[in-house]
Design an enzyme around this catalytic site. Structure first.
Site, short mmCIF file in Angstrom:
data_model
loop_
_atom_site.label_atom_id
_atom_site.label_comp_id
_atom_site.label_asym_id
_atom_site.label_seq_id
_atom_site.Cartn_x
_atom_site.Cartn_y
_atom_site.Cartn_z
N CYS A 196 -0.67 8.59 7.09
CA CYS A 196 -2.05 8.34 6.70
C CYS A 196 -2.91 8.14 7.95
CB CYS A 196 -2.13 7.12 5.79
SG CYS A 196 -1.37 7.35 4.16
N CYS A 247 -3.24 4.70 9.65
CA CYS A 247 -1.96 4.12 10.04
C CYS A 247 -1.23 4.95 11.09
CB CYS A 247 -1.06 3.95 8.82
SG CYS A 247 -1.75 2.85 7.56
N CYS A 284 8.23 3.47 5.43
CA CYS A 284 7.28 3.17 4.35
C CYS A 284 7.96 2.92 3.01
CB CYS A 284 6.27 4.30 4.21
SG CYS A 284 7.03 5.91 3.85
N CYS A 321 0.83 -1.20 0.00
CA CYS A 321 0.00 0.00 0.00
C CYS A 321 0.87 1.26 0.00
CB CYS A 321 -0.92 0.00 1.22
SG CYS A 321 -2.14 1.33 1.25
N CYS A 322 1.90 1.27 0.85
CA CYS A 322 2.82 2.40 0.89
C CYS A 322 3.52 2.59 -0.46
CB CYS A 322 3.88 2.20 1.98
SG CYS A 322 3.28 2.38 3.68
#
Length: 227
Positions: free
Chosen positions: A196, A199, A223, A113-114
């Site tokens: 985010c 997170c 990340c 995702c990162c």
């Protein structure tokens, strides 16, 4: 590397950036996530009229307070900030196949995702850049403890200039206060390192500054942007 490192040695931040701009005109860029350190650097750049290109990454999962400080910063300095978003198709594929919260399931998923939301847009933003200015500080994490003021990013083939790498957190707070620099109000609520929204959490007394990032996993709390 040695020559430029020596040239920057003991130079104040403003003079160092001026030197880098002379060496690489039009190819010096600063990435901001609107955290406290980044707001210090942005203020230094714009207060001193340094022609540094400023950009940010919008992952699509940011806090409203982050957008608020961006808005206030734009109004305060009246300087452009380029915004880079993830590739739509990549985000659609990720969420369609794994759902909106797959990053909670594994470190692999979180890094995926990162990668989609941060690393790929960053690499696009840094195309043609010779010097990347960051707001990294050594005490933020163990992974950053041995970082130098100037480093060579072998992967991206550019210099990474970390002007605040040896600053303490108190120095950052003092600069913000003394210069009335706008900052993210989440910092007042225990959010030291802000990423985010899903997170990031506030930290408690005595917790490490990065403890609020990806708190559900045991990792280096990075990340992929800086290692």
């Amino acid at each position: 590397m040695t020559d430029i490192t020596n040239a920057l040695a003991n130079k104040p931040v403003v003079e160092a950036i001026q030197y880098l701009l002379e060496q690489y005109p039009g190819a010096v860029a600063f990435s901001t996530s609107f955290g406290q350190e980044d707001q210090v650097i942005a203020d230094i750049i714009w207060r001193n009229h340094l022609p540094v290109r400023v950009f940010t990454l919008d992952t699509g999962r940011l806090f409203q307070e982050t957008y608020d400080v961006m808005d206030v910063t734009l109004a305060r300095y009246k300087q452009p900030i380029e915004v880079f978003y993830p590739e739509t198709a990549a985000v659609e594929k990720l969420v369609s196949e794994k759902g909106p919260n797959s990053f909670y399931d594994s470190v692999e998923n979180r890094k995926q995702c990162c990668g989609i939301r941060k690393v790929v847009p960053l690499n696009r933003a840094l195309e043609g850049v010779k010097v990347w200015i960051t707001g990294l500080r050594a005490e933020q994490s163990e992974n950053r403890h041995d970082m130098q003021t100037l480093e060579w990013d072998e992967h991206r083939h550019l210099y990474k200039y970390n002007p605040l790498i040896h600053w303490g957190y108190d120095e950052v707070l003092a600069y913000l206060s003394q210069n009335n620099v706008p900052y993210n109000k989440l910092h007042d609520k225990g959010y030291i390192s802000i990423g985010c929204a899903p997170c990031t959490r506030a930290i408690g007394p005595g917790e490490h500054p990065r403890a609020g990032r990806w708190w559900w996993e045991q990792s280096q709390k990075e990340c992929g942007l800086h290692g």
